[in-house]
Design a protein around this motif. Sequence first.
Motif, PDB file in Angstrom:
ATOM      1  N   VAL A   1     -23.692  31.272 -25.024  1.00 26.60           N
ATOM      2  CA  VAL A   1     -24.689  30.463 -24.821  1.00 26.60           C
ATOM      3  C   VAL A   1     -26.069  30.998 -24.325  1.00 26.60           C
ATOM      4  CG1 VAL A   1     -25.303  28.853 -22.592  1.00 26.60           C
ATOM      5  CG2 VAL A   1     -23.159  28.950 -23.778  1.00 26.60           C
TER       6      VAL A   1
ATOM      7  N   GLN B   1     -28.651  26.722 -20.800  1.00 23.75           N
ATOM      8  CA  GLN B   1     -27.745  25.655 -20.363  1.00 23.75           C
ATOM      9  C   GLN B   1     -28.566  24.883 -19.368  1.00 23.75           C
ATOM     10  OE1 GLN B   1     -23.589  26.200 -19.240  1.00 23.75           O
ATOM     11  NE2 GLN B   1     -22.904  25.138 -21.104  1.00 23.75           N
TER      12      GLN B   1
ATOM     13  N   THR C   1     -26.588  22.333 -23.957  1.00 22.43           N
ATOM     14  CA  THR C   1     -26.203  23.717 -24.317  1.00 22.43           C
ATOM     15  C   THR C   1     -26.894  24.069 -25.660  1.00 22.43           C
ATOM     16  OG1 THR C   1     -24.054  23.585 -23.465  1.00 22.43           O
ATOM     17  CG2 THR C   1     -24.360  25.178 -24.713  1.00 22.43           C
TER      18      THR C   1
ATOM     19  N   ASP D   1     -20.881  20.521 -22.912  1.00 23.93           N
ATOM     20  CA  ASP D   1     -21.078  21.901 -23.059  1.00 23.93           C
ATOM     21  C   ASP D   1     -19.476  22.159 -23.729  1.00 23.93           C
ATOM     22  OD1 ASP D   1     -18.934  20.806 -21.252  1.00 23.93           O
ATOM     23  OD2 ASP D   1     -19.432  22.136 -19.533  1.00 23.93           O
TER      24      ASP D   1
ATOM     25  N   ARG E   1     -19.845  28.526 -21.491  1.00 28.16           N
ATOM     26  CA  ARG E   1     -20.555  28.887 -20.232  1.00 28.16           C
ATOM     27  C   ARG E   1     -21.255  30.078 -20.449  1.00 28.16           C
ATOM     28  NH1 ARG E   1     -19.358  24.635 -18.882  1.00 28.16           N
ATOM     29  NH2 ARG E   1     -18.033  23.801 -17.252  1.00 28.16           N
TER      30      ARG E   1
END
Length: 225
Positions: free
Chosen positions: A64, A67, A76, A102, A202
Amino acid sequence: MRWGLRLSSWAGLAAIVAAAGLGAWGWHHWQGQRGLVALIEQNAELRRAIRNLTHESQIGYAKVTAQEVRDGRLVTRLKFVETHRTDPSRRLLEKEYEIAGDVVHFDALIVRFAAELIESGQARALYLWRRVYGETMTPEEGFAIEVPGDEPRRYTDLSKTLSLADRQRFWQTLWDLANEPQRLADKGITAIHGNVVYQRLRPGLLYVFKITNSGDVTVETVPDL
């Protein structure tokens, strides 16, 4: 009283016999396990076959890059990197995508070969990255990773054995082969099919993609150091 003693004696004898039977089963089971371990340890060819079947290669990763909540929904932004199968430090392809939500799906086409070819080290599964898409998208709406029909850079050495015309025909008709089982069998291929792995992404983590020689794709989560 004698009957009570006799019943007690028979019950005790039965318990001893049962315990002995369980002990014998346990002993033979343990011996069987020992025998299997010894067989694997002593048979180099068997060890090599098992290693070839289960060996995993890293073929890429995702991370990622941003975000954020935009207009009330999570968005994202991610980077997808394809790495060389035998040298993970070599980057073959890099792309960035923006996905609503996500949870992200990574779609690949897998070409599987017969187990005996993999065990002997003569072949290992081929893969083509197809597309990336989110939970709120259909697969058809996904973003392309590799251009369908194009020759993937990682298989340049493999393709050198073919003429330019045969090379283009091979990659363009790969999907068509999936519906011709006899032609697949003649080439030692057991299946051509899609494979999707997905993960809730994440920041601060790397999502590492791996493939076994037999064609199983997995994703492993590690800290992004």
